[in-house]
Design a protein around this motif. Structure first.
Motif, PDB file in Angstrom:
ATOM      1  N   ASP A  19       0.803  -1.222   0.000  1.00 61.58           N
ATOM      2  CA  ASP A  19       0.000   0.000   0.000  1.00 61.58           C
ATOM      3  C   ASP A  19       0.839   1.277   0.000  1.00 61.58           C
ATOM      4  O   ASP A  19       0.349   2.349   0.364  1.00 61.58           O
ATOM      5  CB  ASP A  19      -0.974   0.003   1.180  1.00 61.58           C
ATOM      6  CG  ASP A  19      -0.278  -0.190   2.516  1.00 61.58           C
ATOM      7  OD1 ASP A  19       0.949  -0.366   2.529  1.00 61.58           O
ATOM      8  OD2 ASP A  19      -0.978  -0.173   3.545  1.00 61.58           O
ATOM      9  N   THR A  20       2.109   1.184  -0.402  1.00 60.03           N
ATOM     10  CA  THR A  20       2.945   2.353  -0.684  1.00 60.03           C
ATOM     11  C   THR A  20       3.678   2.092  -1.992  1.00 60.03           C
ATOM     12  O   THR A  20       3.836   0.935  -2.411  1.00 60.03           O
ATOM     13  CB  THR A  20       3.979   2.623   0.421  1.00 60.03           C
ATOM     14  OG1 THR A  20       4.922   1.532   0.469  1.00 60.03           O
ATOM     15  CG2 THR A  20       3.317   2.782   1.787  1.00 60.03           C
ATOM     16  N   VAL A  21       4.146   3.152  -2.640  1.00 58.94           N
ATOM     17  CA  VAL A  21       4.868   2.979  -3.899  1.00 58.94           C
ATOM     18  C   VAL A  21       6.091   2.096  -3.689  1.00 58.94           C
ATOM     19  O   VAL A  21       6.339   1.158  -4.462  1.00 58.94           O
ATOM     20  CB  VAL A  21       5.276   4.346  -4.482  1.00 58.94           C
ATOM     21  CG1 VAL A  21       6.238   4.158  -5.648  1.00 58.94           C
ATOM     22  CG2 VAL A  21       4.058   5.133  -4.945  1.00 58.94           C
ATOM     23  N   ALA A  22       6.869   2.382  -2.643  1.00 54.55           N
ATOM     24  CA  ALA A  22       8.081   1.601  -2.398  1.00 54.55           C
ATOM     25  C   ALA A  22       7.752   0.139  -2.113  1.00 54.55           C
ATOM     26  O   ALA A  22       8.411  -0.775  -2.623  1.00 54.55           O
ATOM     27  CB  ALA A  22       8.863   2.207  -1.229  1.00 54.55           C
ATOM     28  N   GLY A  23       6.718  -0.097  -1.298  1.00 53.96           N
ATOM     29  CA  GLY A  23       6.339  -1.461  -0.971  1.00 53.96           C
ATOM     30  C   GLY A  23       5.807  -2.210  -2.175  1.00 53.96           C
ATOM     31  O   GLY A  23       6.133  -3.387  -2.385  1.00 53.96           O
ATOM     32  N   ARG A  25       6.518  -1.622  -5.356  1.00 56.01           N
ATOM     33  CA  ARG A  25       7.624  -1.892  -6.275  1.00 56.01           C
ATOM     34  C   ARG A  25       8.512  -3.025  -5.760  1.00 56.01           C
ATOM     35  O   ARG A  25       9.001  -3.845  -6.547  1.00 56.01           O
ATOM     36  CB  ARG A  25       8.447  -0.618  -6.481  1.00 56.01           C
ATOM     37  CG  ARG A  25       7.740   0.402  -7.354  1.00 56.01           C
ATOM     38  CD  ARG A  25       8.615   1.601  -7.637  1.00 56.01           C
ATOM     39  NE  ARG A  25       8.054   2.392  -8.719  1.00 56.01           N
ATOM     40  CZ  ARG A  25       8.575   3.530  -9.148  1.00 56.01           C
ATOM     41  NH1 ARG A  25       9.667   4.021  -8.567  1.00 56.01           N
ATOM     42  NH2 ARG A  25       8.013   4.200 -10.146  1.00 56.01           N
ATOM     43  N   GLN A  26       8.730  -3.049  -4.465  1.00 58.31           N
ATOM     44  CA  GLN A  26       9.531  -4.135  -3.901  1.00 58.31           C
ATOM     45  C   GLN A  26       8.843  -5.478  -4.115  1.00 58.31           C
ATOM     46  O   GLN A  26       9.482  -6.472  -4.484  1.00 58.31           O
ATOM     47  CB  GLN A  26       9.774  -3.903  -2.414  1.00 58.31           C
ATOM     48  CG  GLN A  26      10.658  -4.974  -1.772  1.00 58.31           C
ATOM     49  CD  GLN A  26      10.791  -4.798  -0.270  1.00 58.31           C
ATOM     50  OE1 GLN A  26      10.250  -3.838   0.303  1.00 58.31           O
ATOM     51  NE2 GLN A  26      11.478  -5.707   0.380  1.00 58.31           N
ATOM     52  N   TRP A  27       7.516  -5.503  -3.901  1.00 61.34           N
ATOM     53  CA  TRP A  27       6.791  -6.762  -4.107  1.00 61.34           C
ATOM     54  C   TRP A  27       6.838  -7.185  -5.571  1.00 61.34           C
ATOM     55  O   TRP A  27       7.065  -8.357  -5.880  1.00 61.34           O
ATOM     56  CB  TRP A  27       5.338  -6.602  -3.652  1.00 61.34           C
ATOM     57  CG  TRP A  27       4.533  -7.825  -3.968  1.00 61.34           C
ATOM     58  CD1 TRP A  27       4.525  -9.008  -3.287  1.00 61.34           C
ATOM     59  CD2 TRP A  27       3.645  -8.002  -5.087  1.00 61.34           C
ATOM     60  NE1 TRP A  27       3.674  -9.912  -3.912  1.00 61.34           N
ATOM     61  CE2 TRP A  27       3.132  -9.319  -5.007  1.00 61.34           C
ATOM     62  CE3 TRP A  27       3.232  -7.172  -6.129  1.00 61.34           C
ATOM     63  CZ2 TRP A  27       2.232  -9.816  -5.938  1.00 61.34           C
ATOM     64  CZ3 TRP A  27       2.337  -7.670  -7.059  1.00 61.34           C
ATOM     65  CH2 TRP A  27       1.844  -8.979  -6.957  1.00 61.34           C
TER      66      TRP A  27
END
Length: 414
Positions: A19-23, A25-27
């Motif tokens: 539920d965040t851009v960084a999270g 993209r990491q997933w």
């Protein structure tokens, strides 16, 4: 002095939060990185040292806890519709309201994971197509290019809280002085500046239509459809939730048409008055016809190929009464099947049985899901209880004979 490095299959840190851009993209980047435990024969196992056996057991347990998402006939239909709708909408250049997609079904049937996997594949292809640059970025700026946004519907959703949840995904600045029109304009600006083509709102059936705030939130969601983004709403049993109560179902097109939204960007009512969604169901497996039995057995074969039990024989999950037994334990729900087999494999390893059997699985209770799941909205399905003692021959479903060898006599018709 630092200790030894942890094994590579134990990924450090917590799983990425999408539920965040960084999270997100990491997933997307790491969702296929896990390497399952290697297969070992009983003879190979016996040659290992006690330390290596312990490490192998841990690796096998981690493997069973991270079984891959397998496509089913039902998920293939969802993926086909969802991918086609997003790709088609992303290519539109007309300033028109884009049709959205609602993904419905029971709890634990893989709706979120299927939708996220589809959107992740779209994002990877879209970024490669545009060389990872935002084709709509303002000249002289370096806006993030975020083709997909994943947002969980707040438990007590209100228009403001939903706008804030979307803006929090991007890490956009928020001010306590922003009223609802300001938040809506900020959402529209953020979606545009980041080149977002698809907005996934998960757990949408947390909205309860008897509450005024929830009705206003649904009204706001319809307004998002005028922001040139494909809305993907995922929820449990959407037709019975009340979300479509104000809509008009067109049996010819299979779509749901909504009245105009009361919310509007920049204070003007949208010119496009009909809000349309394609409603697609990710159903569970069934076990009535030969075709349904074959589909269930094929799925079990796929799952069986991912398990790492040393004494497991081919057909452990697909032969005899095991397909019928597993269906009765899980009602054909893939998430419940995964939970039962994960716990069953752990028990098989701990006990030294190293094989899944009906008596072993009878001692495994399928426990409810992770914290945060709402049973009142159907996010946790009803769980069938194991039968004890063993089932009698009378009164049960016919044994699965789809994969039986009928012999040469049957082939010749004699």
């Amino acid at each position: 002095m630092s200790g030894p490095e942890p094994p590579g299959f134990l990924m450090p840190g917590s799983p990425p939060m999408r539920d965040t851009v960084a999270g997100w993209r990491q997933w997307v980047a790491t969702r296929g990185d896990f390497t399952p435990a290697p297969r070992l024969s009983l003879a190979q196992w016996r040659l290992l040292s006690p330390k290596d056996k312990s490490l192998r057991d841990l690796h096998r347990a981690v493997t069973h806890a991270n079984l891959p998402l397998l496509q089913t006939p039902m998920s293939l239909a969802v993926t086909k519709l969802l991918r086609g709708r997003i790709t088609s909408n992303a290519a539109k250049r007309k300033p028109t309201t884009l049709s959205g997609v609602m993904v419905t079904g029971g709890g634990y049937q893989g709706k979120t994971e299927t939708a996220c996997e589809c959107l992740a594949a779209f994002e990877e292809g879209w970024l490669q197509l545009h060389r990872y640059l935002n084709p709509e970025a303002v000249s002289g700026t370096r806006d993030l290019h975020v083709p997909v946004a994943y947002v969980q519907t707040p438990v007590t959703a209100k228009p403001k809280s939903l706008c804030k949840a979307i803006l929090n995904f991007y890490g956009a600045p928020l001010s306590s002085r922003m009223d609802l029109p300001d938040l809506i304009r900020q959402v529209a600006l953020t979606l545009h500046e980041n080149g977002t083509k698809a907005l996934l709102l998960d757990d949408i059936t947390r909205l309860r239509m008897h509450r005024a705030d929830d009705q206003d939130t649904l009204d706001l969601i319809r307004a998002f459809m005028n922001m040139h983004v494909t809305l993907v709403l995922v929820g449990v049993d959407i037709p019975r939730s009340g979300l479509l109560r104000e809509g008009r179902h067109d049996p010819g097109s299979g779509q749901v048409h909504f009245p105009p939204s009361r919310h509007a960007v920049n204070g003007a009512e949208p010119t496009q008055t009909e809000r349309r969604f394609d409603l697609v169901e990710l159903d569970r497996f069934h076990y009535d016809t030969d075709e349904e039995i074959t589909a269930w057995t094929d799925h079990l074969a796929g799952v069986e190929s991912q398990l790492r039990l040393i004494k497991a024989e081919p057909g452990m999950l697909t032969e005899g009464v095991m397909p019928e037994y597993l269906f009765e334990r899980t009602d054909g729900v893939v998430g419940l099947l995964e939970r039962l087999l994960e716990d069953g494999c752990r028990e098989a390893i701990d006990s030294g049985t190293e094989c899944l059997t009906e008596p072993l699985l009878n001692n495994i209770a399928i426990t409810p899901g992770p914290p945060g799941r709402d049973r009142t909205t159907g996010e946790i399905p009803d769980i069938p209880a194991p039968r004890r003692p063993a089932r009698k021959a009378s009164g049960r479903r016919p044994r699965n004979t789809v994969l039986d060898d009928q012999g040469p006599a049957a082939a010749t018709g004699s």
